[in-house]
Design an enzyme around this catalytic site. Structure first.
Site, short mmCIF file in Angstrom:
data_model
loop_
_atom_site.label_atom_id
_atom_site.label_comp_id
_atom_site.label_asym_id
_atom_site.label_seq_id
_atom_site.Cartn_x
_atom_site.Cartn_y
_atom_site.Cartn_z
N THR A 132 92.67 17.56 -4.68
CA THR A 132 92.23 17.92 -3.33
C THR A 132 90.96 17.18 -2.94
O THR A 132 90.16 16.79 -3.82
CB THR A 132 91.98 19.44 -3.29
OG1 THR A 132 91.26 19.76 -2.11
CG2 THR A 132 91.15 19.93 -4.46
N ASP A 133 90.75 17.02 -1.63
CA ASP A 133 89.48 16.45 -1.14
C ASP A 133 88.32 17.44 -1.35
O ASP A 133 87.16 17.06 -1.24
CB ASP A 133 89.60 16.06 0.34
CG ASP A 133 89.92 17.23 1.27
OD1 ASP A 133 90.17 18.36 0.78
OD2 ASP A 133 89.94 17.03 2.50
N GLU A 134 88.65 18.70 -1.66
CA GLU A 134 87.59 19.72 -1.79
C GLU A 134 86.69 19.45 -2.99
O GLU A 134 85.59 19.99 -3.08
CB GLU A 134 88.20 21.13 -1.85
CG GLU A 134 89.08 21.39 -0.63
CD GLU A 134 89.50 22.84 -0.43
OE1 GLU A 134 88.86 23.74 -0.97
OE2 GLU A 134 90.49 23.05 0.30
N TYR A 158 87.80 27.43 -6.89
CA TYR A 158 89.03 26.62 -6.77
C TYR A 158 88.71 25.14 -6.91
O TYR A 158 89.28 24.43 -7.75
CB TYR A 158 89.72 26.90 -5.42
CG TYR A 158 90.74 25.84 -5.06
CD1 TYR A 158 91.90 25.68 -5.81
CD2 TYR A 158 90.53 24.96 -3.98
CE1 TYR A 158 92.83 24.68 -5.49
CE2 TYR A 158 91.45 23.97 -3.66
CZ TYR A 158 92.60 23.83 -4.42
OH TYR A 158 93.52 22.85 -4.12
N LYS A 162 89.71 22.31 -9.84
CA LYS A 162 90.46 21.07 -9.59
C LYS A 162 89.63 19.86 -10.02
O LYS A 162 90.16 18.88 -10.56
CB LYS A 162 90.82 20.95 -8.10
CG LYS A 162 91.78 22.00 -7.58
CD LYS A 162 93.16 21.94 -8.21
CE LYS A 162 93.96 20.74 -7.76
NZ LYS A 162 95.34 20.77 -8.34
#
Ligand code: NAD
Ligand code: TYD
Length: 355
Positions: A132-134, A158, A162
């Site tokens: 993810t870009d998060e 989260y 990741k």
């Protein structure tokens, strides 16, 4: 030929498997734990020659060994994860287990399998890890979008889980030569998304004239990516991506949450006029902000465009309109996922008035 997919009964996995099977007619072995987010019915119509579901956990090393030796996949796409930021805030333990220990266990099993392959099989083997870009944290209003070189700065349990998985994946390439590829994509939307995420939650609540919870001022920005564009990018990364590289995937559609919610309200007002309310926008309620809420995500996808020829094709408003149509056309799917567990979640996260 067989492709191993993990987490294939979730939102992106379902869309990816459907696309892959229709385009390549290659058999998919789908390892999925069938958590609340996984739905075996999503792929039930696919013939057994093209889709085999193995119910199990990516953190189960013995099971993974059996799956590798029985099905001998030519490559794998790792999607299985706990994926919802709000759930990670209320219960981070499961995110560490599935997303970090799960990724590690899968890497170990893949390493053992890879070492036993013949040189030509090794040459084409790939471990595609979907992230993810998060992991890059939060952008200010004037910051340039995230590139593959942006430093990791995850802010939620989260995104931290990741990020940890991404680091392990990278280390398995550098240390053991495992041919890994990582993709970091922005927020997806489209068919089969579990209605805990913003877009399907708003579609279903607005359809049923329930309140629409917007966190804080609603000015947080997300870069929306239609799941069909994402799945095309995953196929490109799998077939043409360079081992050891990561690729950012975005939709080129930055939108503040409050604007996204208003567009959805307009679409529903048009498609399902409701005399009881003048506009569904009147159902919007600003609620307590998410702790550690990232203000803005935006993704620079020039690398995947340059190297693999990816470009998002779905315009945001068209994608939202077709997503609304999909939820309106599939009430049986909606009923099957809106279980007791879902109602409990809504009560825990939003309070009793949202049950
Ligand atoms: P999802 O929550 O809809 O589906 C996750 C799937 O993984 C489910 O089928 C679930 O049963 C399965 N699963 C969970 N834990 C497992 C375990 N321990 N072992 C085996 N299976 C397990 O998620 P999604 O939205 O389809 O996301 C897929 C992947 O893409 C995730 O890795 C997520 O982090 C990543 N991602 C998603 C988005 C997005 O917007 N949805 C954006 C960026 C990255
Ligand atoms: P979400 O779909 O949970 O994805 P992510 O947190 O991974 O970006 O949320 C998208 C945005 O919408 C995010 O800024 C949080 C916000 N949001 C709300 O305002 N209300 C809600 O009820 C939900 C679920 C999300």
């Amino acid at each position: 030929m067989t492709l191993l997919v993990t987490g294939g009964c979730g939102f992106i996995g379902t869309n990816f498997i459907r696309l892959h099977v229709s385009e390549r007619r290659e058999r998919i072995v789908n390892l999925d734990k069938l958590t609340y987010a996984g739905n075996r019915r999503n792929l039930e119509d696919l013939p057994e020659s093209l889709h085999v579901l193995v119910e199990g956990d990516v953190a189960d090393g013995e099971l993974l060994k059996r799956v590798f030796s029985e099905y001998k996949p030519r490559a794998l796409v790792h999607l299985a994860a706990e994926s919802h930021v709000d759930r990670s805030i209320l219960g981070p333990g499961e995110f560490v287990r599935s997303n970090i220990v799960g990724a590690f266990t899968l890497l170990e099993a893949a390493r053992g399998y890879y070492e036993g392959l013949t040189p030509p099989e090794r040459e084409s083997f790939r471990f595609l890890s979907v992230s993810t870009d998060e992991v890059f944290g939060s952008l200010g209003p004037e910051d340039p979008p995230f590139t593959e070189e942006s430093p990791y700065a995850p802010n939620s349990p989260y995104s931290a889980s990741k990020a940890a998985a991404d680091h392990l994946v990278r280390a398995y390439h550098k240390t053991y030569g495992l041919p890994v590829i990582v993709t970091n994509c922005s927020n997806n939307y489209g068919p089969y998304q579990f209605p805990e995420k913003l877009i399907p939650l708003v579609i279903l609540n607005a359809l049923n004239l329930k309140k629409l919870p917007v966190y804080g001022d609603g000015r947080q920005i997300r870069d929306w990516l239609h799941v069909s564009d994402h799945c095309r990018a995953l196929s490109l990364a799998l077939e043409k991506g360079r081992p050891g590289e990561s690729y950012n995937v975005g939709g080129g559609a930055e939108s503040a949450n409050i604007d996204t919610v208003r567009i959805l309200c307009e679409l529903l007002d048009e498609k399902r006029p409701e005399p009881a309310v003048e506009s569904r926008a009147s159902l919007i309620e600003h609620v307590r902000d998410r702790p550690g809420h990232d203000r803005r995500y935006a993704v620079d996808c020039r690398k995947i465009e340059r190297e693999l020829g990816y470009r998002p094709l779905v315009r945001f408003k068209d994608g939202l309109s077709s997503a609304v149509d999909w939820y309106l056309d599939n009430p049986r799917w909606v009923e099957s996922v809106v279980s007791g567990e879902y109602r409990n979640w809504n009560r825990r996260n939003y309070g009793e008035s949202y049950e």
